[in-house]
Motif scaffolding. Structure first.
Motif, PDB file in Angstrom:
ATOM      1  N   ARG A 202       0.873  -1.052  -0.104  1.00  0.00           N
ATOM      2  CA  ARG A 202       0.066  -0.239  -0.015  1.00  0.00           C
ATOM      3  C   ARG A 202       0.769   1.187  -0.176  1.00  0.00           C
ATOM      4  O   ARG A 202      -0.003   2.311  -0.146  1.00  0.00           O
ATOM      5  CB  ARG A 202      -1.061   0.010   1.107  1.00  0.00           C
ATOM      6  CG  ARG A 202      -0.229  -0.245   2.563  1.00  0.00           C
ATOM      7  CD  ARG A 202      -1.307  -0.435   3.498  1.00  0.00           C
ATOM      8  NE  ARG A 202      -0.859  -0.601   5.176  1.00  0.00           N
ATOM      9  CZ  ARG A 202      -0.218  -1.759   5.439  1.00  0.00           C
ATOM     10  NH1 ARG A 202      -0.127  -2.730   4.675  1.00  0.00           N
ATOM     11  NH2 ARG A 202       0.070  -1.636   6.678  1.00  0.00           N
TER      12      ARG A 202
ATOM     13  N   ILE B  28      -6.576   3.527   2.502  1.00  0.00           N
ATOM     14  CA  ILE B  28      -5.734   4.093   3.163  1.00  0.00           C
ATOM     15  C   ILE B  28      -5.962   5.017   4.091  1.00  0.00           C
ATOM     16  O   ILE B  28      -5.290   5.185   5.128  1.00  0.00           O
ATOM     17  CB  ILE B  28      -4.830   4.647   2.064  1.00  0.00           C
ATOM     18  CG1 ILE B  28      -3.825   3.576   1.018  1.00  0.00           C
ATOM     19  CG2 ILE B  28      -3.564   5.590   2.596  1.00  0.00           C
ATOM     20  CD1 ILE B  28      -3.021   2.830   1.820  1.00  0.00           C
TER      21      ILE B  28
ATOM     22  N   ASP C 281      -4.550   4.760   7.892  1.00  0.00           N
ATOM     23  CA  ASP C 281      -3.846   5.842   8.448  1.00  0.00           C
ATOM     24  C   ASP C 281      -4.371   6.367   9.710  1.00  0.00           C
ATOM     25  O   ASP C 281      -4.016   6.804  10.619  1.00  0.00           O
ATOM     26  CB  ASP C 281      -3.826   6.975   7.502  1.00  0.00           C
ATOM     27  CG  ASP C 281      -2.661   6.620   6.496  1.00  0.00           C
ATOM     28  OD1 ASP C 281      -1.889   5.778   6.654  1.00  0.00           O
ATOM     29  OD2 ASP C 281      -2.444   7.382   5.437  1.00  0.00           O
TER      30      ASP C 281
ATOM     31  N   ASP D  96       4.250  -2.275   4.784  1.00  0.00           N
ATOM     32  CA  ASP D  96       3.313  -1.880   3.414  1.00  0.00           C
ATOM     33  C   ASP D  96       4.332  -1.770   2.212  1.00  0.00           C
ATOM     34  O   ASP D  96       4.033  -1.227   1.126  1.00  0.00           O
ATOM     35  CB  ASP D  96       3.115  -0.272   3.700  1.00  0.00           C
ATOM     36  CG  ASP D  96       4.274   0.441   3.960  1.00  0.00           C
ATOM     37  OD1 ASP D  96       5.334  -0.019   3.811  1.00  0.00           O
ATOM     38  OD2 ASP D  96       4.108   1.623   4.155  1.00  0.00           O
TER      39      ASP D  96
ATOM     40  N   ARG E 139       3.891   7.827  -0.813  1.00  0.00           N
ATOM     41  CA  ARG E 139       2.720   7.236  -1.510  1.00  0.00           C
ATOM     42  C   ARG E 139       2.528   7.843  -2.758  1.00  0.00           C
ATOM     43  O   ARG E 139       2.306   9.095  -2.840  1.00  0.00           O
ATOM     44  CB  ARG E 139       1.590   6.791  -0.927  1.00  0.00           C
ATOM     45  CG  ARG E 139       1.481   6.026   0.489  1.00  0.00           C
ATOM     46  CD  ARG E 139       0.287   5.717   1.086  1.00  0.00           C
ATOM     47  NE  ARG E 139       0.578   4.669   2.101  1.00  0.00           N
ATOM     48  CZ  ARG E 139       0.124   5.029   3.509  1.00  0.00           C
ATOM     49  NH1 ARG E 139      -0.239   6.309   3.754  1.00  0.00           N
ATOM     50  NH2 ARG E 139       0.263   4.157   4.336  1.00  0.00           N
TER      51      ARG E 139
END
Length: 350
Positions: free
Chosen positions: A50, A307, A311, A320, A330
């Protein structure tokens, strides 16, 4: 002069060829996601990687599968991936002869404005003098380029420190998951109720009422099933918050279930007992839109919402995809993470 011009044209053509190759791979991968089982596998894989965009997780998945089939890597699933110099910064180096996995990286530019509230006032900051006094500055994604990453199994050097991972028993929910999900429901202005059974909800495990802003979960399930249902309903809550949320009921249900799947997968939960609704039917049912575009934008929204959920949780989650000790941003689009145009010919959104 002729040599310089020819060299520049060749470099541009080479870059475009690499981007075309990446777009073709993504198109093939997205075509496979029309199958519900493959879509589910892709979401689970995205949970483990991710730190990358959904499109890049597909490219990593395909490249590693090809490397495994060719005998270049020992395991069928990658663990940590990073760029060449990133591995060097961690005391490791790529083994000679190992080919990297091509992914997409952003090309950004700085824009300035003396009136930030006016969208039309922003201009690209060219080389030379910086912004004028009082001008606001921000970066925007203007293009994409190809770059390469390698799995840890393609490198050697200093040991990678192990990270703690969740250990769950059957039916057991990750510690703190229910409270963390419930807190996010409250933060979006919804109330949360637990009801006796499915009959109270018309046969459903959970229900989100956007009018009354109430989320209801049946309480006669084990704690893991209740957490999974709450994550699903939180997905619906986020759809209601996002202005670009899906208007198609089928897509809304696929997205909510996929958010739940990715949330639980990021906590090490085996999601084989869950099923994402069949994808091809709803992807082809949206009039005036290419099915591949529908799948791509749906998957990107799922990742973006998951996400956001992850988070906001203070829970123990699986790695991740970025090696421990490596700070990696990201790669997402400027707003929703959705692919704005068909992948076959247009620029691919990260």
């Amino acid at each position: 002069m002729y040599r310089k011009s020819t060299s520049g044209a060749w470099k541009i053509a080479a870059r475009e060829a690499k981007l075309d190759e990446a777009r073709a791979k993504l198109t093939d991968a997205l075509s496979a996601l029309m199958n519900g089982a493959e879509f589910q596998r892709a979401i689970e894989f995205a949970a483990r990687f991710r730190s990358h965009s959904f499109n890049n997780t597909l490219l990593i998945w395909l490249a590693h599968s090809e490397a495994y089939e060719a005998g270049r890597v020992a395991g069928p699933t990658p663990t940590y991936v990073a760029g060449y110099r990133q591995w060097q910064s961690l005391g490791r180096h790529v083994i000679k002869g190992q080919s990297g996995y091509m992914i997409l990286a952003p090309v950004t530019a700085k824009f300035v404005s003396g009136n930030p509230a006016d969208p039309g006032s922003w201009r690209k900051l060219e080389r030379g003098p910086g912004p004028a006094a009082g001008e606001a500055v921000k970066s925007r994604l203007v293009n994409v380029r190809t770059t390469y990453v390698w799995d840890v199994s393609q490198t050697e050097g200093d040991a990678i420190p192990p990270l703690p991972v969740p250990r769950l028993l059957g039916g057991q929910a990750p510690e703190g998951l229910w409270d963390g999900l419930a807190s996010q429901v409250f933060d979006h202005g919804y109330r949360l109720f637990q009801v006796p059974d499915a009959a109270t909800l018309g046969g459903a495990n959970g229900l989100t009422n956007f009018t009354t802003k109430v989320v209801s979960i049946r309480e006669d399930m084990d704690e893991l099933a209740r957490c999974k249902t709450l994550a699903h309903e939180l997905g619906h809550v986020l759809q209601g918050v996002n202005e670009d949320g899906p208007s198609h009921r089928g897509i809304a249900e696929v997205e909510a279930e996929s958010v739940a799947l990715m949330t639980l997968a990021a906590h090490g939960v085996d999601s084989s007992q869950y099923t994402v609704p069949y994808v091809a039917g709803w992807a082809h049912s949206i009039e005036g839109r290419d099915p591949l575009e529908v799948v791509a934008s749906t998957a990107s929204r799922v990742r973006s919402m998951a996400i956001q959920v992850l988070d906001g949780l203070d829970t123990l989650q699986i790695p991740d995809g970025a090696p421990p000790g490596l700070q990696q941003e990201r790669l997402v689009s400027q707003s929703t993470g959705a692919t704005a145009a068909p992948l076959s010919r247009q620029a691919v959104t990260l």
